[in-house]
Each structure stands twice: as structure tokens, then as C-alpha cells.
Motif scaffolding. Sequence first.
Motif, PDB file in Angstrom:
ATOM      1  N   UNK A  44       0.804  -1.159  -0.026  1.00 51.47           N
ATOM      2  CA  UNK A  44      -0.128  -0.306   0.049  1.00 51.47           C
ATOM      3  C   UNK A  44       0.927   1.255  -0.061  1.00 51.47           C
ATOM      4  N   UNK A  45       0.230   2.329  -0.354  1.00 49.67           N
ATOM      5  CA  UNK A  45       1.269   3.501  -0.398  1.00 49.67           C
ATOM      6  C   UNK A  45       1.950   4.038   1.004  1.00 49.67           C
ATOM      7  N   UNK A  46       1.237   3.521   2.047  1.00 52.85           N
ATOM      8  CA  UNK A  46       1.843   3.756   3.398  1.00 52.85           C
ATOM      9  C   UNK A  46       3.416   3.028   3.503  1.00 52.85           C
ATOM     10  N   UNK A  47       3.556   2.125   2.787  1.00 53.94           N
ATOM     11  CA  UNK A  47       5.021   1.360   2.493  1.00 53.94           C
ATOM     12  C   UNK A  47       5.847   2.256   1.834  1.00 53.94           C
ATOM     13  N   UNK A  48       5.421   3.300   0.910  1.00 51.19           N
ATOM     14  CA  UNK A  48       6.346   3.686  -0.070  1.00 51.19           C
ATOM     15  C   UNK A  48       7.685   4.499   0.340  1.00 51.19           C
ATOM     16  N   UNK A  49       7.770   5.124   1.491  1.00 50.97           N
ATOM     17  CA  UNK A  49       8.493   5.692   2.040  1.00 50.97           C
ATOM     18  C   UNK A  49       9.576   4.730   2.495  1.00 50.97           C
ATOM     19  N   UNK A  50       9.421   3.821   2.982  1.00 55.71           N
ATOM     20  CA  UNK A  50      10.200   2.709   3.454  1.00 55.71           C
ATOM     21  C   UNK A  50      10.932   2.278   2.069  1.00 55.71           C
ATOM     22  N   UNK A  51      10.060   1.745   0.833  1.00 56.97           N
ATOM     23  CA  UNK A  51      10.775   1.240  -0.264  1.00 56.97           C
ATOM     24  C   UNK A  51      11.474   2.432  -0.558  1.00 56.97           C
ATOM     25  N   UNK A  52      11.388   3.672  -0.555  1.00 52.07           N
ATOM     26  CA  UNK A  52      11.902   4.676  -1.300  1.00 52.07           C
ATOM     27  C   UNK A  52      13.472   4.692  -0.419  1.00 52.07           C
ATOM     28  N   UNK A  53      13.419   4.624   0.781  1.00 51.27           N
ATOM     29  CA  UNK A  53      14.791   4.783   1.678  1.00 51.27           C
ATOM     30  C   UNK A  53      15.409   3.359   0.975  1.00 51.27           C
ATOM     31  N   UNK A  54      14.843   2.347   0.810  1.00 47.91           N
ATOM     32  CA  UNK A  54      15.796   1.220   0.420  1.00 47.91           C
ATOM     33  C   UNK A  54      16.336   1.502  -0.838  1.00 47.91           C
ATOM     34  N   UNK A  55      15.571   1.991  -1.706  1.00 51.30           N
ATOM     35  CA  UNK A  55      16.066   2.366  -3.018  1.00 51.30           C
ATOM     36  C   UNK A  55      17.287   3.204  -3.134  1.00 51.30           C
ATOM     37  N   UNK A  56      17.162   4.226  -2.521  1.00 51.18           N
ATOM     38  CA  UNK A  56      17.943   5.111  -2.485  1.00 51.18           C
ATOM     39  C   UNK A  56      19.447   4.556  -1.598  1.00 51.18           C
ATOM     40  N   UNK A  57      19.435   3.576  -0.646  1.00 46.63           N
ATOM     41  CA  UNK A  57      20.486   3.009  -0.057  1.00 46.63           C
ATOM     42  C   UNK A  57      21.059   2.193  -1.215  1.00 46.63           C
ATOM     43  N   UNK A  58      20.258   1.375  -1.758  1.00 53.46           N
ATOM     44  CA  UNK A  58      20.627   0.570  -2.812  1.00 53.46           C
ATOM     45  C   UNK A  58      21.392   1.109  -3.907  1.00 53.46           C
ATOM     46  N   UNK A  59      21.091   2.295  -4.341  1.00 49.83           N
ATOM     47  CA  UNK A  59      21.694   3.441  -5.422  1.00 49.83           C
ATOM     48  C   UNK A  59      23.204   3.710  -4.857  1.00 49.83           C
ATOM     49  N   UNK A  60      23.214   3.739  -3.730  1.00 51.99           N
ATOM     50  CA  UNK A  60      24.517   4.383  -3.306  1.00 51.99           C
ATOM     51  C   UNK A  60      24.823   5.777  -3.712  1.00 51.99           C
ATOM     52  N   UNK A  61      25.702   5.946  -4.526  1.00 51.79           N
ATOM     53  CA  UNK A  61      25.918   7.206  -5.165  1.00 51.79           C
ATOM     54  C   UNK A  61      25.363   7.477  -6.420  1.00 51.79           C
TER      55      UNK A  61
END
Length: 138
Positions: A7-24
Motif C-alpha cells: 500500500x502507499x503507506x509502505x512507499x517511504x520505506x521502499x524509497x529509503x531502501x532504493x536510495x541506499x541500494x543506489x549508493x552514489x
Amino acid sequence: MNIRVNNEGELHQAASELLKFAEKEKVFLFEGDMGAGKTTLIKALCFVLGMKETASSPTYSIVNEYVYPGGKIYHFDFFRIKSQNEAFDIGFEEYLASGEYCFIEWPQNISDLWPQNYIKITISEGENGLRNILADKV
């Protein structure tokens, strides 16, 4: 990396994970069907980065520019372009070379202009609003 969002409530956590995955890496290419949630995920990424305003779809303007505490975010939507020359006309190469975040929807319409390195995000829709987000470093 594969993330399931119920659900949309989980999007911020997903976004945080994606930014960490992306590194730089700061160039993200978003693929998915119309209505899959590309713009919604980009809004969550902008929020997690600390952007104060709300991101909106640049469908008609092609690019929106946002400011966040670490610099700028460029949000592109190439759904409506008729040729890659339109991307050149808006200075797409300069945006990519800026070192700022570039979030690109409908990148398949400018496939000859993709940078050498980027994060490819593929969003697919499952049952009951579930979204599967697949992220690859290229």
C-alpha cells in the motif's frame, strides 16, 4: 533488489531502501505500465530526500525541477515526446551531467540517450494494489 509494496503507506520505506541500494548513483530510469505507480514512487523518493514541496508529473512540461536540502532533483516524463531531438532541445544531456538526481519516466522513448550508469526501476502491478519494484544497477 526486489521490493513488494502492499500500500502507499509502505512507499517511504521502499524509497529509503532504493536510495541506499543506489549508493552514489543519481540517475534512475522508471519503467512500468501506465498507472503502475512511477510518479507516486518518485514523489516518495523526493520526500525521503527531504524535499518540502510535493512532486508532480511533468507530463506536459517534460521536466520539473525541485530543490531539496542536498541540491536539485530533475523529474522527466518522456511519454509524450515524438523524437529524441525533443530531449536534446530541453538540454537533457546537461541535466544528466549536472550530478543531481535525475528521475526519468518512460525512458524507452529516449533509449539512445541513456547514460552509461543508472538505476533501472521496473514497477509492476499485482493483485489488490500490490506493487512489485525491481531495481537493478546498470
